[in-house]
Design a protein around this motif. Structure first.
Motif, PDB file in Angstrom:
ATOM      1  N   ARG A 171       0.872  -1.181   0.000  1.00  0.00           N
ATOM      2  CA  ARG A 171       0.000   0.000   0.000  1.00  0.00           C
ATOM      3  C   ARG A 171       0.911   1.234   0.000  1.00  0.00           C
ATOM      4  NH1 ARG A 171      -3.778  -0.203   4.942  1.00  0.00           N
ATOM      5  NH2 ARG A 171      -4.816  -1.867   3.804  1.00  0.00           N
ATOM      6  N   LEU A 172       0.845   1.991  -1.083  1.00  0.00           N
ATOM      7  CA  LEU A 172       1.834   3.061  -1.268  1.00  0.00           C
ATOM      8  C   LEU A 172       1.783   4.076  -0.134  1.00  0.00           C
ATOM      9  CD1 LEU A 172       1.630   3.624  -5.117  1.00  0.00           C
ATOM     10  CD2 LEU A 172       3.241   2.224  -3.832  1.00  0.00           C
ATOM     11  N   GLN A 173       0.593   4.288   0.450  1.00  0.00           N
ATOM     12  CA  GLN A 173       0.483   5.271   1.546  1.00  0.00           C
ATOM     13  C   GLN A 173       1.270   4.838   2.776  1.00  0.00           C
ATOM     14  OE1 GLN A 173      -2.091   3.865  -0.022  1.00  0.00           O
ATOM     15  NE2 GLN A 173      -3.649   5.347  -0.567  1.00  0.00           N
ATOM     16  N   GLU A 174       1.632   3.555   2.850  1.00  0.00           N
ATOM     17  CA  GLU A 174       2.325   3.064   4.048  1.00  0.00           C
ATOM     18  C   GLU A 174       3.744   2.601   3.726  1.00  0.00           C
ATOM     19  OE1 GLU A 174      -0.113   0.696   6.556  1.00  0.00           O
ATOM     20  OE2 GLU A 174      -1.955   1.634   5.851  1.00  0.00           O
ATOM     21  N   ALA A 175       4.074   2.662   2.451  1.00  0.00           N
ATOM     22  CA  ALA A 175       5.427   2.454   1.950  1.00  0.00           C
ATOM     23  C   ALA A 175       6.230   1.403   2.720  1.00  0.00           C
ATOM     24  CB  ALA A 175       6.163   3.786   1.925  1.00  0.00           C
ATOM     25  N   ASN A 176       7.294   1.845   3.396  1.00  0.00           N
ATOM     26  CA  ASN A 176       8.246   0.903   3.989  1.00  0.00           C
ATOM     27  C   ASN A 176       7.635   0.017   5.067  1.00  0.00           C
ATOM     28  OD1 ASN A 176       9.941   2.181   2.303  1.00  0.00           O
ATOM     29  ND2 ASN A 176      11.240   3.114   3.864  1.00  0.00           N
ATOM     30  N   CYS A 177       6.600   0.538   5.769  1.00  0.00           N
ATOM     31  CA  CYS A 177       5.960  -0.281   6.806  1.00  0.00           C
ATOM     32  C   CYS A 177       5.299  -1.504   6.160  1.00  0.00           C
ATOM     33  CB  CYS A 177       4.906   0.533   7.557  1.00  0.00           C
ATOM     34  SG  CYS A 177       5.588   1.956   8.390  1.00  0.00           S
ATOM     35  N   GLY A 178       4.680  -1.297   5.007  1.00  0.00           N
ATOM     36  CA  GLY A 178       4.072  -2.420   4.292  1.00  0.00           C
ATOM     37  C   GLY A 178       5.129  -3.341   3.727  1.00  0.00           C
ATOM     38  N   LEU A 179       6.186  -2.753   3.180  1.00  0.00           N
ATOM     39  CA  LEU A 179       7.262  -3.567   2.590  1.00  0.00           C
ATOM     40  C   LEU A 179       7.926  -4.453   3.634  1.00  0.00           C
ATOM     41  CD1 LEU A 179       8.936  -1.003   0.168  1.00  0.00           C
ATOM     42  CD2 LEU A 179       7.754  -3.105  -0.469  1.00  0.00           C
ATOM     43  N   ALA A 180       8.109  -3.896   4.849  1.00  0.00           N
ATOM     44  CA  ALA A 180       8.739  -4.689   5.914  1.00  0.00           C
ATOM     45  C   ALA A 180       7.868  -5.901   6.230  1.00  0.00           C
ATOM     46  CB  ALA A 180       8.931  -3.819   7.163  1.00  0.00           C
ATOM     47  N   ALA A 181       6.541  -5.683   6.270  1.00  0.00           N
ATOM     48  CA  ALA A 181       5.630  -6.800   6.550  1.00  0.00           C
ATOM     49  C   ALA A 181       5.711  -7.839   5.437  1.00  0.00           C
ATOM     50  CB  ALA A 181       4.203  -6.283   6.705  1.00  0.00           C
ATOM     51  N   ILE A 182       5.813  -7.367   4.194  1.00  0.00           N
ATOM     52  CA  ILE A 182       5.864  -8.299   3.061  1.00  0.00           C
ATOM     53  C   ILE A 182       7.155  -9.128   3.118  1.00  0.00           C
ATOM     54  CG2 ILE A 182       6.057  -8.432   0.538  1.00  0.00           C
ATOM     55  CD1 ILE A 182       4.034  -6.125   0.392  1.00  0.00           C
ATOM     56  N   ALA A 183       8.263  -8.504   3.518  1.00  0.00           N
ATOM     57  CA  ALA A 183       9.517  -9.254   3.661  1.00  0.00           C
ATOM     58  C   ALA A 183       9.369 -10.349   4.719  1.00  0.00           C
ATOM     59  CB  ALA A 183      10.655  -8.300   4.034  1.00  0.00           C
ATOM     60  N   GLU A 184       8.641 -10.020   5.810  1.00  0.00           N
ATOM     61  CA  GLU A 184       8.415 -11.036   6.850  1.00  0.00           C
ATOM     62  C   GLU A 184       7.554 -12.175   6.311  1.00  0.00           C
ATOM     63  OE1 GLU A 184       6.756  -8.932  10.181  1.00  0.00           O
ATOM     64  OE2 GLU A 184       8.600  -7.794  10.507  1.00  0.00           O
ATOM     65  N   ILE A 185       6.580 -11.824   5.461  1.00  0.00           N
ATOM     66  CA  ILE A 185       5.724 -12.854   4.851  1.00  0.00           C
ATOM     67  C   ILE A 185       6.572 -13.791   3.991  1.00  0.00           C
ATOM     68  CG2 ILE A 185       3.873 -13.213   3.147  1.00  0.00           C
ATOM     69  CD1 ILE A 185       2.631 -10.544   4.215  1.00  0.00           C
ATOM     70  N   HIS A 186       7.475 -13.204   3.186  1.00  0.00           N
ATOM     71  CA  HIS A 186       8.353 -14.032   2.339  1.00  0.00           C
ATOM     72  C   HIS A 186       9.173 -15.008   3.193  1.00  0.00           C
ATOM     73  CE1 HIS A 186       8.529 -10.648  -0.913  1.00  0.00           C
ATOM     74  NE2 HIS A 186       7.360 -11.254  -0.883  1.00  0.00           N
ATOM     75  N   ALA A 187       9.795 -14.474   4.242  1.00  0.00           N
ATOM     76  CA  ALA A 187      10.660 -15.305   5.079  1.00  0.00           C
ATOM     77  C   ALA A 187       9.863 -16.439   5.720  1.00  0.00           C
ATOM     78  CB  ALA A 187      11.319 -14.439   6.154  1.00  0.00           C
ATOM     79  N   ALA A 188       8.641 -16.113   6.166  1.00  0.00           N
ATOM     80  CA  ALA A 188       7.825 -17.139   6.830  1.00  0.00           C
ATOM     81  C   ALA A 188       7.410 -18.226   5.843  1.00  0.00           C
ATOM     82  CB  ALA A 188       6.585 -16.488   7.468  1.00  0.00           C
ATOM     83  N   ILE A 189       7.037 -17.826   4.614  1.00  0.00           N
ATOM     84  CA  ILE A 189       6.634 -18.842   3.620  1.00  0.00           C
ATOM     85  C   ILE A 189       7.818 -19.759   3.318  1.00  0.00           C
ATOM     86  CG2 ILE A 189       5.866 -19.239   1.237  1.00  0.00           C
ATOM     87  CD1 ILE A 189       4.376 -16.574   1.352  1.00  0.00           C
ATOM     88  N   ALA A 190       8.992 -19.162   3.119  1.00  0.00           N
ATOM     89  CA  ALA A 190      10.177 -19.964   2.784  1.00  0.00           C
ATOM     90  C   ALA A 190      10.479 -20.968   3.899  1.00  0.00           C
ATOM     91  CB  ALA A 190      11.375 -19.046   2.545  1.00  0.00           C
ATOM     92  N   ALA A 191      10.315 -20.551   5.157  1.00  0.00           N
ATOM     93  CA  ALA A 191      10.602 -21.456   6.273  1.00  0.00           C
ATOM     94  C   ALA A 191       9.514 -22.523   6.422  1.00  0.00           C
ATOM     95  CB  ALA A 191      10.728 -20.647   7.570  1.00  0.00           C
ATOM     96  N   LEU A 192       8.261 -22.128   6.160  1.00  0.00           N
ATOM     97  CA  LEU A 192       7.145 -23.063   6.334  1.00  0.00           C
ATOM     98  C   LEU A 192       7.173 -24.200   5.319  1.00  0.00           C
ATOM     99  CD1 LEU A 192       4.225 -20.603   7.080  1.00  0.00           C
ATOM    100  CD2 LEU A 192       4.599 -22.748   8.316  1.00  0.00           C
ATOM    101  N   ARG A 193       7.683 -23.892   4.114  1.00  0.00           N
ATOM    102  CA  ARG A 193       7.607 -24.850   3.007  1.00  0.00           C
ATOM    103  C   ARG A 193       8.264 -26.190   3.332  1.00  0.00           C
ATOM    104  NH1 ARG A 193       9.705 -21.234  -1.358  1.00  0.00           N
ATOM    105  NH2 ARG A 193      11.539 -22.206  -0.485  1.00  0.00           N
ATOM    106  N   ALA A 194       9.238 -26.205   4.242  1.00  0.00           N
ATOM    107  CA  ALA A 194       9.900 -27.466   4.588  1.00  0.00           C
ATOM    108  C   ALA A 194       8.979 -28.370   5.406  1.00  0.00           C
ATOM    109  CB  ALA A 194      11.172 -27.170   5.372  1.00  0.00           C
TER     110      ALA A 194
END
Lengths: 104, 287
Positions: B121-144
């Motif tokens: 969400r562009l209005q929240e910029a880096n705060c949203g991006l940080a959450a998305i990075a956490e989502i990526h990391a969690a998916i990668a770890a969960l996949r095992a």
């Protein structure tokens, strides 16, 4: 964005809470919770400025019957027309009364 | 398809996020976490004079699919185009991190992500991006531990950082109407010019980023009609399939080989992109 607070005389508190709609274009979100005995409150946050009179007229009509269950409504509006406002509030009231339509 | 079937068919795309989740879960098992009455809304939108939604446009629910414990994270496409803000993103990241803790403790919970989002969400910029990075990391770890199931169903599609989240899923289900891409059409046109990508040319856009093409190029695993029952059946099959081993995205060599075969000077067209995306194994069997 404008905010508006209204209140009306009402009957006994509603049986349960209910949710209708989304904050999407031309739509609105209604969060309904049981109100204090004998009093309904309506908090409106709307994306459209300058239409408080229309909001007041529409909501006054919906709450004209003072025997309705007491509710505390929060409305988050993204440009809904008065017809959509009436439908969404009616949908939430119906759900709170027990007739679960299954729709949100 | 005959008319009666068409009329009887229930659309998945026309449902809101909460109804989509309810339709996937076994009857009576849905338990929403951080529901709208918790009023965990965006602190940033109101400051910018934008009306907030009480659940910040993200529905998190625990439940079961054919008896298997799942956690569904569904983005509401109608609210701010499904864009991921700080709160909504943190809800998804938190749900996935809890699922990871459960999986590591021997109580597997399968994540099901209903992605319908323009990305951050562009209005929240880096705060949203940080959450998305956490989502990526969690998916990668969960996949095992468990399959991570993604669904991209509606015309909003799945873009930006969340398209990476979709790509990280072990099973990705899409409809023909859905699109998947890192950048949306207007961004590509703005950056590369109208000769490279005409954002008004809808057939061209879907021919390159639509669900059918993404299936043909292996970026989507299952193509499904916009039919609530059919999508629920595909999700149930993916949930039951168990963890993906080895993970598709772990095959870096195959991805690099694909990239090497892409001619950057040539304007992208559906046919040759499909050819370029065939895996080397497929090439050998063709020869």
């Amino acid at each position: 964005m404008q905010t508006l607070s209204l209140d009306y005389p009402a009957g006994a508190p509603a049986a349960r809470r209910a949710l209708a709609g989304v904050v999407g274009s031309g739509d609105l979100e209604v969060l309904l919770e049981p109100g204090a005995d004998g009093r309904s409150t309506v908090e409106i946050n709307t994306s459209v400025d300058g239409v408080n009179e229309i909001w007041t007229a529409v909501v006054d009509r919906i709450f004209a019957d003072a025997a309705q269950p007491a509710v505390a409504l929060e409305i988050n509006d993204f440009g809904a027309t008065p017809a959509v406002v009436r439908l969404r509030i009616a949908q939430a009231m119906e759900q709170a009364a027990g007739a679960d339509t299954g729709a949100h | 398809m005959d008319t009666a079937t068409l009329i009887a068919r229930e659309s998945f795309v026309e449902r809101g996020a909460r109804e989509r989740v309810a339709g996937l879960l076994d009857a009576g098992t849905m338990r929403e976490l951080l529901d709208p009455f918790e009023r965990l809304r965006s602190p940033w939108l109101a400051e910018q004079d934008i009306v907030t939604q009480a659940d910040d446009g993200v529905v998190i629910a625990r439940g079961a699919i054919a008896g298997t414990a799942v956690v569904c994270c569904a983005v509401e496409p109608a609210f701010q185009g499904g864009a991921i803000g700080e709160v909504g993103g943190a809800k998804i990241a938190g749900a996935l991190e809890l699922a990871l803790e459960d999986a590591e403790a021997g109580r597997p919970v399968v994540p099901v992500l209903l992605l319908e989002t323009g990305g951050v969400r562009l209005q929240e910029a880096n705060c949203g991006l940080a959450a998305i990075a956490e989502i990526h990391a969690a998916i990668a770890a969960l996949r095992a531990h468990v399959p991570v199931v993604g669904v991209v169903a509606g015309p909003v599609g799945c873009f930006g950082g969340m398209s990476i989240a979709a790509g990280l899923c072990s099973q990705l289900i899409a409809t023909r109407e859905a699109r998947l891409g890192l950048n949306g059409p207007q961004v590509i046109e703005q950056e590369a010019g109208v000769d490279e990508f005409d954002s008004r040319d809808r057939p061209m856009i879907w021919s390159l980023t639509g669900g059918e093409q993404r299936r043909a190029t292996g970026l989507v695993d299952t193509l499904c009609a916009d039919d609530a029952q059919a999508i629920a059946a595909e999700v149930a099959a993916a949930v039951a399939a168990g963890p993906e081993d080895p993970a598709r995205v772990a095959d870096v060599d195959a991805a690099l080989a694909r990239l090497a075969r892409i001619d950057g000077d040539r304007r992208a067209e559906a046919d040759w992109v499909r050819d370029a995306f065939q895996t080397p194994t497929d090439d050998r069997s063709d020869a």
